[in-house]
Design a protein around this motif. Sequence first.
Motif, PDB file in Angstrom:
ATOM      1  N   ALA A   1      -0.299   4.348  -2.120  1.00 15.04           N
ATOM      2  CA  ALA A   1      -1.318   5.169  -1.479  1.00 15.04           C
ATOM      3  C   ALA A   1      -0.681   6.224  -0.574  1.00 15.04           C
ATOM      4  O   ALA A   1      -1.171   7.359  -0.479  1.00 15.04           O
ATOM      5  CB  ALA A   1      -2.264   4.290  -0.665  1.00 15.04           C
ATOM      6  N   GLU A   2       0.408   5.871   0.074  1.00 14.20           N
ATOM      7  CA  GLU A   2       1.115   6.835   0.920  1.00 14.20           C
ATOM      8  C   GLU A   2       1.758   7.931   0.077  1.00 14.20           C
ATOM      9  O   GLU A   2       1.825   9.086   0.496  1.00 14.20           O
ATOM     10  CB  GLU A   2       2.177   6.124   1.750  1.00 14.20           C
ATOM     11  CG  GLU A   2       1.619   5.072   2.706  1.00 14.20           C
ATOM     12  CD  GLU A   2       2.718   4.306   3.426  1.00 14.20           C
ATOM     13  OE1 GLU A   2       3.907   4.646   3.211  1.00 14.20           O
ATOM     14  OE2 GLU A   2       2.398   3.378   4.193  1.00 14.20           O
TER      15      GLU A   2
ATOM     16  N   ALA B   1      -1.069  10.323  -1.156  1.00 12.47           N
ATOM     17  CA  ALA B   1      -1.868  10.946  -0.105  1.00 12.47           C
ATOM     18  C   ALA B   1      -1.374  12.375   0.142  1.00 12.47           C
ATOM     19  O   ALA B   1      -0.243  12.719  -0.196  1.00 12.47           O
ATOM     20  CB  ALA B   1      -1.772  10.111   1.176  1.00 12.47           C
TER      21      ALA B   1
ATOM     22  N   ASP C   1       0.830  -1.212   0.000  1.00 16.43           N
ATOM     23  CA  ASP C   1       0.000   0.000   0.000  1.00 16.43           C
ATOM     24  C   ASP C   1       0.861   1.258   0.000  1.00 16.43           C
ATOM     25  O   ASP C   1       0.394   2.329   0.395  1.00 16.43           O
ATOM     26  CB  ASP C   1      -0.922  -0.011   1.227  1.00 16.43           C
ATOM     27  CG  ASP C   1      -2.266   0.649   0.931  1.00 16.43           C
ATOM     28  OD1 ASP C   1      -2.587   0.823  -0.262  1.00 16.43           O
ATOM     29  OD2 ASP C   1      -2.999   0.982   1.876  1.00 16.43           O
TER      30      ASP C   1
ATOM     31  N   ALA D   1      -8.356   9.271  -2.727  1.00 14.01           N
ATOM     32  CA  ALA D   1      -7.030   9.872  -2.873  1.00 14.01           C
ATOM     33  C   ALA D   1      -6.513   9.693  -4.298  1.00 14.01           C
ATOM     34  O   ALA D   1      -5.902  10.600  -4.865  1.00 14.01           O
ATOM     35  CB  ALA D   1      -6.064   9.246  -1.869  1.00 14.01           C
TER      36      ALA D   1
ATOM     37  N   ASN E   1      -8.269   3.596  -0.696  1.00 10.15           N
ATOM     38  CA  ASN E   1      -7.764   4.918  -1.069  1.00 10.15           C
ATOM     39  C   ASN E   1      -8.261   5.373  -2.437  1.00 10.15           C
ATOM     40  O   ASN E   1      -7.554   6.045  -3.176  1.00 10.15           O
ATOM     41  CB  ASN E   1      -6.234   4.898  -1.039  1.00 10.15           C
ATOM     42  CG  ASN E   1      -5.691   4.656   0.354  1.00 10.15           C
ATOM     43  OD1 ASN E   1      -5.655   5.548   1.191  1.00 10.15           O
ATOM     44  ND2 ASN E   1      -5.263   3.420   0.600  1.00 10.15           N
TER      45      ASN E   1
END
Length: 800
Positions: free
Chosen positions: A237-238, A241, A234, A294, A291
């Motif tokens: 996604a970070e 974000a 993941d 995002a 996410n």
Amino acid sequence: MAEAADFRGTSASPARRWLRRTGALLTGAPLLAGLLQLPAATPADAAVQASPQAAAGKGSVSVAVDSLSPTAPSEGDTVTVSGTVTNNGKQTVTGAHVDLQVGPPLETRSAIDTLAKKSDDLQGPTGEKVGGKYTEKFSALTPGVAEPFSISVPADKLDLGRDGVYQLAVALSGETAAQPWDQVLGVQRTFLPWQPEEVGTKTKTTFLWPLVSSAHMAAETGSNEQQTPVFRDDELAEEIAPGGRLDQMVSLGKGLDVTWVIDPDLLASVDAMTGSYEVRGADGTTTPGKNQEAAKHWLAELQQAVTGEEVTALPFGDPDLASLAHNGTNVTGSLNHLKEATDAADDTVETILHVKPSTDFVWPVDGAVDPSIVKVATSAGADKVITRGDSLQDNLSYTPSAARPIGGGTTAVVADSRMSTAFQGDLTRASASTLAVQRFLAQSLTLNLQTGKQRSVVIAPQRMPSVSQAQAMAEAVGALQVGNWSESQDLTAAAKAKPDPSANTRVPSASAYPSALRKQELPRAAFEQIARTQAKLDKFKVILTRQARVVTPFGRAMNREMSTSWRGRGVAAVGYRGGIESYLNGLIDGVKLIQKSETKLSGRSATIPVTVQNNLVQGVEHLQLRLTSMNPTRLKIGGDAYDEQRVTVNGGHAQSVKFTTSANANGRAKVVAQLYTEDGQRYGAPVTFDVRVTEVTPTVMLVIGGGVLLLVLAGFRMYTQRKRAAAREAAEDETTEADDEVEGPQDQADAPQNPQATGARLKEEEAGSRADTPAQPSDPAPDTAVESAAPSGTGERVDR
């Protein structure tokens, strides 16, 4: 690279130089008189007094310049320098004060490099103090405590002369108990570009703004109709974000006049996150991704940012061209993957961002090239290679334009190595970021002042800048775009600019390729594994009814296996490639033959069923199932040693295929079942089992024949008995009718009066009937003797 020895521009006026010299003499006279009155120092005292500045290096107090505004001042501006000073010694510093010192202009680009390497060296030049009220004082600096400072001074008080780059030193002076005299205890040098008016000939500058990430998707998708994508982690996604690395790259790049360089794999991955997706955890299980919003927001922001700007698409997955050139060209199919990655780039970017990208450029790692890299880079259709000045070096006193023809219709776009590497390293500290920005601007201005000719310069920073590096890049580009010596230009225009005839166009040899970069390359084994996976995929896809569900995910995954992002991550690269091949093996094993135990044949001919199991979601076809007898003299299949039949199995089902066999002798025969594709290639593992043949013997046939004969005879006997009984009944009927005609009414009248005679006659008839019927062995013996037809005697019992 050689530099011009002279700096073009105007010099300070004679009156100003006279005032400087006079001030220096007046300042130095009292100090000289004081020194003459001091007693001679002992050797020990001399060593103590000389120790703070005798050796090169940092002082006991560190000075950090956290901001300099404006980065490139003009006439009428006020320059503000802010930062902190920290006492790293063990004694308190008293009488401390921070001063600004302006040094002479730096004449060459190499001089800027030298000063940057010794920016905090006490032994380096510091220049003249601005002095006056433009200083900040501290009553004491306690060890280990950081104290902030901020000094603002009008630009005209800095005594800047001709256009150029000046050294600006921030020095902390003070004294300690061990050294009770005023001395410089710490210094930090930076650069102050001074170009107050627009120049007549501006440098055309192209800044590449890269959007590249590592591989986050493999080939695995869900088994549903939508093929829900499965992410390996993941981490993406970070990055997208708010506050993440890629989020910052988009928000900072928005509004800057840059050329966006994008890996289509990144776009495809984020686009996959806008719908349903799964994330595989460390334990192997998957959880739903959360996410989507995002991802949608990031793509929307990116679409706005690139509107009206040039977008250059790298091949899908950003393949490592140097690794491919050095280790992969001798592996079959490697160049085909590069071609596929190039073809996929255009459609991916245009579909997601709704802009038409340029696909004419390739970008080897750090711009390092040799003949094999150029050959591979252009094999997929690109004709422009982004290189760097430390690879394609020049021996000129100035920096030439970026575009260079290197033969074969290929253009090398040579990025400036100094400015391209200005934002590498740890820039999390504000002082490091500020120094990087000022150094970048200093290099740009010095380059412009080298010659009056207009040139095109390209800056290609690192592929994946951190957040702090991206922030420094954005600050530098923003300052450059409002500066008086540079104007923006896109990459395509830079590649088409008129080449400098004196510039180097010779590609360096393979031996000149940096060894540090070569150690990070993907090995030959990586390309061999990719080729092996491709071969398995080619064999697998021909049996599928919906090939795109498998071919497309695996094709993109193999592009990612060649990615530049695997450099320095060898273990992770091996794991990624192994996971792709293992997942494909699992899909291939989903279509297989079911194991069989021993089969018995109790006759000369029979059918043998073989079952094909399809555990895939989609159906399979174009398969042939071949059943082969290893002992055809004993057991034949379909009249020969083997027989084969076409197989079609729906998804999630099994199909049994029956083969006709014939046996020639008793015993065991080994049989092998094997699936084949229509082109004759073996598919999957074979299934081997035994067939035991039991032939029918003559004795058994005699027994069976005797039994059949007995059944026939029994049936014939029953038939004859029924026929005789029917004939006898018919004869009795005729006799009765004749008697009735002779006796007439008298008999009818006498019948009720002579019951005994009638009974006797009936018994005689029954006895006669029994006498006529031949006895059978199975018939029971009579209970009484045959009765007489004569009248009964006196006292004899008569049955009624």
